[in-house]
Design a protein around this motif. Structure first.
Motif, short mmCIF file in Angstrom:
data_model
loop_
_atom_site.label_atom_id
_atom_site.label_comp_id
_atom_site.label_asym_id
_atom_site.label_seq_id
_atom_site.Cartn_x
_atom_site.Cartn_y
_atom_site.Cartn_z
N THR A 1 45.98 33.31 30.43
CA THR A 1 45.81 34.51 30.34
C THR A 1 47.82 34.98 29.64
O THR A 1 48.38 36.22 29.17
CB THR A 1 45.99 35.95 30.62
OG1 THR A 1 45.97 36.24 31.69
CG2 THR A 1 43.82 36.18 30.63
N GLN A 2 48.61 34.39 30.10
CA GLN A 2 49.86 33.96 29.87
C GLN A 2 50.24 32.91 29.03
O GLN A 2 49.72 31.60 29.72
CB GLN A 2 49.98 34.03 31.98
CG GLN A 2 50.51 35.25 32.29
CD GLN A 2 50.28 37.06 32.06
OE1 GLN A 2 51.42 36.70 31.91
NE2 GLN A 2 49.43 37.47 31.68
N PRO A 3 51.54 32.51 29.39
CA PRO A 3 52.49 34.32 28.56
C PRO A 3 51.70 35.47 27.49
O PRO A 3 51.13 34.64 26.75
CB PRO A 3 53.74 33.63 28.36
CG PRO A 3 53.79 32.11 27.60
CD PRO A 3 51.96 31.68 28.63
N ILE A 4 52.25 36.34 27.63
CA ILE A 4 51.57 36.71 26.76
C ILE A 4 51.83 36.66 25.24
O ILE A 4 53.11 36.23 24.70
CB ILE A 4 51.89 38.67 26.59
CG1 ILE A 4 51.58 39.56 27.95
CG2 ILE A 4 51.08 39.59 25.61
CD1 ILE A 4 51.90 40.45 28.74
N GLY A 5 50.98 37.17 24.26
CA GLY A 5 51.18 35.92 23.01
C GLY A 5 50.06 34.79 23.06
O GLY A 5 50.09 34.53 21.34
N CYS A 6 50.57 34.01 23.78
CA CYS A 6 49.04 33.09 24.14
C CYS A 6 47.90 33.02 23.48
O CYS A 6 47.37 33.87 24.29
CB CYS A 6 49.55 31.93 24.71
SG CYS A 6 51.55 31.86 25.21
N PRO A 7 46.78 32.33 23.00
CA PRO A 7 46.16 32.56 22.92
C PRO A 7 44.99 32.25 24.32
O PRO A 7 45.63 32.05 25.03
CB PRO A 7 45.51 31.10 22.33
CG PRO A 7 46.49 30.58 20.84
CD PRO A 7 47.45 30.91 22.36
N LEU A 8 43.76 33.93 24.43
CA LEU A 8 43.75 33.15 25.47
C LEU A 8 42.26 32.08 25.73
O LEU A 8 41.93 31.69 25.19
CB LEU A 8 42.35 35.07 25.87
CG LEU A 8 41.49 34.66 26.61
CD1 LEU A 8 42.22 35.25 28.26
CD2 LEU A 8 40.21 36.21 26.82
N GLU B 1 43.97 33.06 37.59
CA GLU B 1 44.84 32.83 36.43
C GLU B 1 45.08 31.02 36.98
O GLU B 1 45.88 30.89 37.63
CB GLU B 1 45.71 33.67 36.60
CG GLU B 1 46.83 33.42 35.83
CD GLU B 1 46.60 33.19 34.28
OE1 GLU B 1 46.68 33.27 33.45
OE2 GLU B 1 46.16 34.64 33.93
N LEU B 2 45.10 30.81 35.55
CA LEU B 2 45.42 29.03 35.41
C LEU B 2 47.01 29.24 34.66
O LEU B 2 46.79 29.31 34.02
CB LEU B 2 44.85 28.33 34.96
CG LEU B 2 43.34 28.24 35.48
CD1 LEU B 2 42.22 26.89 35.14
CD2 LEU B 2 43.45 27.31 37.28
N ASP B 3 47.68 28.08 34.93
CA ASP B 3 49.08 28.36 34.26
C ASP B 3 49.06 27.22 33.62
O ASP B 3 48.11 25.66 33.86
CB ASP B 3 50.59 27.25 34.99
CG ASP B 3 51.25 26.94 34.72
OD1 ASP B 3 51.27 26.53 33.35
OD2 ASP B 3 52.75 27.36 35.20
N VAL C 1 36.63 38.46 26.88
CA VAL C 1 36.80 39.07 28.32
C VAL C 1 35.11 39.57 28.14
O VAL C 1 35.68 39.12 30.18
CB VAL C 1 37.72 40.70 27.83
CG1 VAL C 1 38.57 40.88 29.43
CG2 VAL C 1 39.73 39.30 27.61
N LYS C 2 34.72 40.76 28.11
CA LYS C 2 33.59 41.10 28.97
C LYS C 2 32.59 39.40 29.64
O LYS C 2 32.68 39.49 30.93
CB LYS C 2 33.04 41.82 27.74
CG LYS C 2 33.31 43.01 27.72
CD LYS C 2 32.37 43.80 26.53
CE LYS C 2 32.77 44.65 26.75
NZ LYS C 2 31.56 45.87 25.59
N GLU C 3 32.85 38.37 28.65
CA GLU C 3 32.03 37.09 29.27
C GLU C 3 33.24 36.70 30.92
O GLU C 3 32.28 36.69 31.48
CB GLU C 3 31.98 36.27 27.66
CG GLU C 3 31.18 35.39 28.05
CD GLU C 3 31.27 34.41 27.79
OE1 GLU C 3 30.78 32.85 28.30
OE2 GLU C 3 31.74 34.17 26.57
N MET C 4 34.15 36.85 30.78
CA MET C 4 35.31 35.99 31.50
C MET C 4 34.72 36.81 32.44
O MET C 4 34.91 36.40 34.19
CB MET C 4 36.56 36.30 30.89
CG MET C 4 37.46 35.31 31.32
SD MET C 4 38.78 35.75 30.81
CE MET C 4 39.54 37.35 31.06
N LEU D 1 32.70 29.34 36.02
CA LEU D 1 33.73 29.52 36.03
C LEU D 1 35.61 28.60 36.52
O LEU D 1 35.47 29.22 37.55
CB LEU D 1 34.42 31.06 36.02
CG LEU D 1 35.45 31.54 35.37
CD1 LEU D 1 35.91 30.98 33.65
CD2 LEU D 1 35.64 33.62 35.59
N ILE D 2 36.32 28.34 36.36
CA ILE D 2 37.06 27.78 36.65
C ILE D 2 38.13 28.30 36.80
O ILE D 2 39.09 29.04 37.77
CB ILE D 2 37.51 26.43 36.33
CG1 ILE D 2 36.41 25.69 35.94
CG2 ILE D 2 38.90 25.96 37.05
CD1 ILE D 2 35.98 24.72 37.41
#
Length: 102
Positions: free
Chosen positions: A76-83, A3-5, A52-55, A71-72
């Motif tokens: 995924t956060q905050p919920i509701g923001c684009p992946l 997870e990255l901010d 998500v599968k590709e990730m 992959l760096i």
């Protein structure tokens, strides 16, 4: 671990675009050029599942192989923001298999 901010990214120009997604250049932590994969507005739930599968596949790949885009991290956060999927930048241009989800 992955997870990255998203505040660490300064997203720049769109490098490529397909039917459901796009790839933009970005700068991570004000120093490293990366590519950011994202879905377009109007994407389907299936598009999200495919991304998500590709990730998940990319997380399992050998990271010291020079011919595989690494992959760096993901945003995924905050919920509701684009992946967002953050990967190494291919400085010599498009890698067609990399953009396979379009």
């Amino acid at each position: 671990k992955w997870e990255l901010d998203r505040s660490r990214l300064d997203i720049g120009e769109i490098l490529g675009e397909g039917e459901f997604g796009r790839v933009a250049s970005a700068v991570l932590d004000r120093k490293t050029t990366v590519a950011v994969k994202m879905l377009k507005e109007g994407h389907t739930d299936k598009d999200v599942i495919d991304m998500v599968k590709e990730m998940s596949v990319m997380k399992q790949m050998i990271h010291d192989q020079p011919n595989i885009i690494r992959l760096i991290g993901v945003c995924t956060q905050p919920i509701g923001c684009p992946l967002l999927v953050v990967v190494e930048f291919a400085e010599f241009g498009k890698i067609h298999c990399f953009y396979g989800f379009y």
